[in-house]
Every structure is written in C-alpha cells, then in structure tokens.
Design a protein around this motif. Sequence first.
Motif, short mmCIF file in Angstrom:
data_model
loop_
_atom_site.label_atom_id
_atom_site.label_comp_id
_atom_site.label_asym_id
_atom_site.label_seq_id
_atom_site.Cartn_x
_atom_site.Cartn_y
_atom_site.Cartn_z
N THR A 18 -24.71 -22.72 -20.93
CA THR A 18 -24.06 -21.42 -21.21
C THR A 18 -25.08 -20.31 -21.04
O THR A 18 -26.19 -20.38 -21.59
CB THR A 18 -23.50 -21.40 -22.64
OG1 THR A 18 -24.55 -21.60 -23.57
CG2 THR A 18 -22.44 -22.48 -22.81
N THR A 31 -21.41 -13.18 -18.45
CA THR A 31 -21.42 -14.59 -18.89
C THR A 31 -21.07 -15.48 -17.69
O THR A 31 -20.48 -15.01 -16.71
CB THR A 31 -20.38 -14.86 -20.01
OG1 THR A 31 -19.08 -14.56 -19.52
CG2 THR A 31 -20.68 -14.02 -21.25
N SER A 34 -19.70 -21.76 -17.81
CA SER A 34 -19.97 -22.67 -18.94
C SER A 34 -19.81 -21.94 -20.27
O SER A 34 -19.32 -22.50 -21.26
CB SER A 34 -21.38 -23.25 -18.83
OG SER A 34 -21.49 -24.10 -17.70
N TRP A 35 -20.23 -20.66 -20.31
CA TRP A 35 -20.08 -19.87 -21.54
C TRP A 35 -18.60 -19.70 -21.87
O TRP A 35 -18.18 -19.87 -23.02
CB TRP A 35 -20.76 -18.52 -21.34
CG TRP A 35 -20.69 -17.63 -22.55
CD1 TRP A 35 -19.60 -16.96 -23.04
CD2 TRP A 35 -21.77 -17.29 -23.42
NE1 TRP A 35 -19.92 -16.23 -24.15
CE2 TRP A 35 -21.26 -16.42 -24.41
CE3 TRP A 35 -23.12 -17.63 -23.45
CZ2 TRP A 35 -22.07 -15.88 -25.40
CZ3 TRP A 35 -23.92 -17.09 -24.44
CH2 TRP A 35 -23.39 -16.24 -25.42
N PHE A 38 -16.88 -22.93 -23.08
CA PHE A 38 -17.36 -23.51 -24.33
C PHE A 38 -16.44 -23.18 -25.49
O PHE A 38 -16.29 -23.94 -26.43
CB PHE A 38 -18.78 -23.03 -24.63
CG PHE A 38 -19.35 -23.62 -25.88
CD1 PHE A 38 -19.84 -24.92 -25.89
CD2 PHE A 38 -19.39 -22.90 -27.07
CE1 PHE A 38 -20.36 -25.48 -27.04
CE2 PHE A 38 -19.90 -23.45 -28.23
CZ PHE A 38 -20.39 -24.75 -28.21
#
Length: 544
Positions: A18, A31, A34-35, A38
């Motif tokens: 992230t 961002t 992955s961020w 999550f």
Amino acid sequence: MSRRSELVSAAVETLPITVAVISDEGEILLTNRSWREFGPDDDPDDHVGVDYIAAATTDDDEHARRAVDGLERVIAGERETFAMEYPCHSPQEKRWFLMRANRFTVDGEVRASVIHLDITDRKLAELAAEESAEQLRAERRTLERVLERVDGLVRDVTDAVGAGTRDEIERRVCGHLVDVEPYEFAWIGRVDVTGGRIAPSEWGGRIDATVEDDLLLAPDGSHPAVRALETSEPQIVQGLERTASGGDRDWSTCVGADEAVRSMAALPLIHGEVTHGVVVVFATEPDAFEDREVLVLESLAGTIGTAVNAIETRRMLTSEAVVELEVAIEDPSLIVTTLARELEATVSYRGQTYDGDGTPLLYLYVGRTDGVADAAARVDGVTAVTVLSEREDGTLLELTLTDGLVTRLADHGAVIRRLDTDENVVDLTLEMPNSQSARSAFNLLDDRLNRVELISYQEIERPSRTPRDLAARLESTLTDRQLLALRKAYVSDYFEWPRAVSGEELAESMGITRSTFHQHLRSAQAKLLDELFDGDRVVGRQTE
C-alpha cells in the motif's frame, strides 16, 4: 504527462504494497491500487483529499501516536525517514505491518511517501522461533532443576543398597528419597502372594501421613502401585486434587496426610523378570515427575531391585526355607505335551543343563522306545535330538533347544522338582527362593500358557541333605565341559549297573573322543569328592 511519469505511476499502481503520497499538511494526494483494495469491499475510496495525520491521530492507540509523531518529524525535515512495525489484527486473523515514511520534494514542495508492508509471515516465524527458544530455555531450566534434585540421590541410594538386609535397604531408601525436595513421602511395598496383596514394608516422609493399607491385586489395577506391578512400568499421576470425601481415587490424601500431595510416582522393583515389590513417591508439586525425572527414578528402582535380588539369592543359599509351588498346566504347545500326545506315552523331566555355547539342553524320559527321536525332532523349538539310552520301558532323550519355558523358569530362580505329563495335563512342582519369585514364575506361566491352575503354595523347610552351598561351590570349580560330562553321565544312568549307556556313546553325544570324555568325567568326580570330603587337600589338580 511525460512518458517517465506514466511509467512511474503505472509501477506504483501495481506494487504489492500500500502506497500513499501526502502533502506537507498531511493531505493525501495519491494512493495506489493496493491501498484502495486494503479497505472494506464496500468502501473502495482512494482517500485522496483526506487529512491522513488527523485521521490517524488517536489518544488510546500507542502505535498510532508513534506513527503520527514519526510522520510529522519527517514532514518537518527533522528526519529523512521513519519506520515502525505495528499489529493490525482482525477478528479472523492476526496481522502485522511495517510502516515506512520518506521525505522528498517536487518543484520545491515537501512531500512524503507512506507505505504499509504486510510482514505477517515474517512476524509469525519470529514468534515461532522465540517460542521454540523459550521452550528450549524452559527445558534447560527443568533439566537443571532435575539435576539439582537428584544430585546426591543416586549416590545415596546406591550406598543404601549396600546394606546387609532387605529391611535396612528399604528403610534407608525411603529416608534418602524424602530428603530431596519436592518429595514429601515414600513407601515400599512387598507382594503377598498368598493373600493377593501389596503389603507396605517401610515408609517415611517430611509430612504427617500414614501409609496405605494393604492393596488388593485387583484385576482392574485401580491403584497406581497395583498397575506398576501388573504392567512392570512406572505409573505417574500428576495434578492431584484432594476430594472432600476422600473417595476411592483420592490418592492425594496419602491416607491421613495433613497436607495434600499433588503428584505421585509408583515404580516396580524389578530384576530380570522377577518383580520384588514397588516404591511409591509423593510430592506436593502438581508436575514433579516429568519425563527426565522419571527416567532417574526408574534407574534407581532398577538398582534397588537388583540389590534386593542379590540379598534374596544369598538368603536362599543360607536358609532352609523355600517356597514350593505346584501347578497343573493344559497347553498343547509345550514340548512335553506335544511329545506325549504324538507318541501316546508319558513324558518326565530328568534335568536341564547348557552346552559350552550356552545353548539349553533338556533331558526327558519318554515311556516308549520306537519312533521317539523322530517325533522329538519334529517338535517346534527343538534343534537337535540325541538318544542317550534305551530301556525296555522307555527312552532317555537329550534335546537341544532354541529357548523354552524351562529356561525362563530358571531365570526366575526356579528349581523343577517334578514335571510329568500325559497327553493333556502337565503336573509341575517348582521350588522357589521366595514369595516374589514364586509370584513372578506363576505370572510367567499364566501369561504364556493356555490354562494354568494353582494346586498348592506353601513354604517348606529344604531338606538338610540338599547342600546348595556345596553345589554352588562345586559348579564354580568345574569347567563347562566337566560339568556337562558329569550331568550327562548322571541323567543317563551311567553310574548304574548294568550301565544303560557307554562312555563312548556319551562322548559321541558331546562330539569328543572317549578318552577325553573320561578325562572330563574323572576330573569332575575328583572335584566333587574333594568338595564333599576335604577340598582344601587338593593342590595343583588339572582343570581340563
């Protein structure tokens, strides 16, 4: 956007960690995927425009306070980078992350990259390694405690078994055991064969307690001491709790102890296949008898059993009292039963000895003359058959065995006084040195054979004409070949007149010449007469 910027953006977007970029005021500017992934499935927001520092600030989370403080220092230029590990557990699993913040500038404006890397696998491995290390440290501490406990105990018990009587051995052993913490009470019990009980013979301790009453050797083996005797294995009971009623399983009370014990160990006193009793040790700690300690106690119990056996053997050689055990056996697998059934004849035991290699030789008299050797050769466990003599009413056989019941009985100190059989039942009379050996021999028979019935059990006075000490001294002076020649000649009625077998036939059965046989026989006879009349008079006689 330049191609370089596109490449950087695409690379950041696909990173498996992230990533967020924040401004000098803490606002999230960018961002990656992955961020965004999550967070919860129903909240795929990229959080651009959110005040990251304000969202992360909380008074009741130490990890959050550290993260905010480190990030603010990076933005302020007090440090170029900041990193920390923190837990982020969910109801379903435990997770750990590494947060790292780095300061950089773009067109003179301060920026900070914040990444969160999942380090759960590494953290779990570290925790497992630490747990293993702690387990090793705990085992080391336990071993040191065991060594501290038994330091001197082995020496003290070894010294105790050097006592001259069994009573003294038992008294000193109990005393030495309870001198070692956390052992508080110990007792030793002997087996009462006739009553089917364990009778406590010696006890002692540092707590106010009375010993168990006589314990029945019940089939369920409910008491640990009984189970130890029945299984020939140590019996350990840990974590005892005193019951309010002191019921059937309340071993913790130690029968009258003012202070409840929390664990106990019962160990059989064994030498070879003979069990001489049981030693029971109590402790106030709930886990006093861990595996290493049990090994030490088991070794000590073996030492005690060996010492008791030596004393009982010595007593047998000097005492007139012996135990006579008479049993009836029904088992078609016995050598004597097999012969009697196949030949339809009676079979009687005439003796046993060993050849120079330690192979057992069994002597049987069969009430028949034809087909006897062939029938004996077909019996399981018989490796060779020699006809020593034939008479009108029967045949004397020498059987070479791989092993057998007679050999096992000899290991228990048994002397066969009578063994006769027809096609079904073996009548066996044994002479034993003591009640423990008698019980052990009976258990051997009962465990190995189909049906064993105890006919009689009694203590008798050995006839004074049976000089065991003379026999022991004689056997110690004879060579193996001399003893074998003497026994062969005796059981073959070589000394009768007329002789049923010649010296040449006996020599052939031993695989030696006639002259060598007579040399062995004469030497054995001379030593026998020397022991009987005046052994000190013999000087320099040949031993071969």
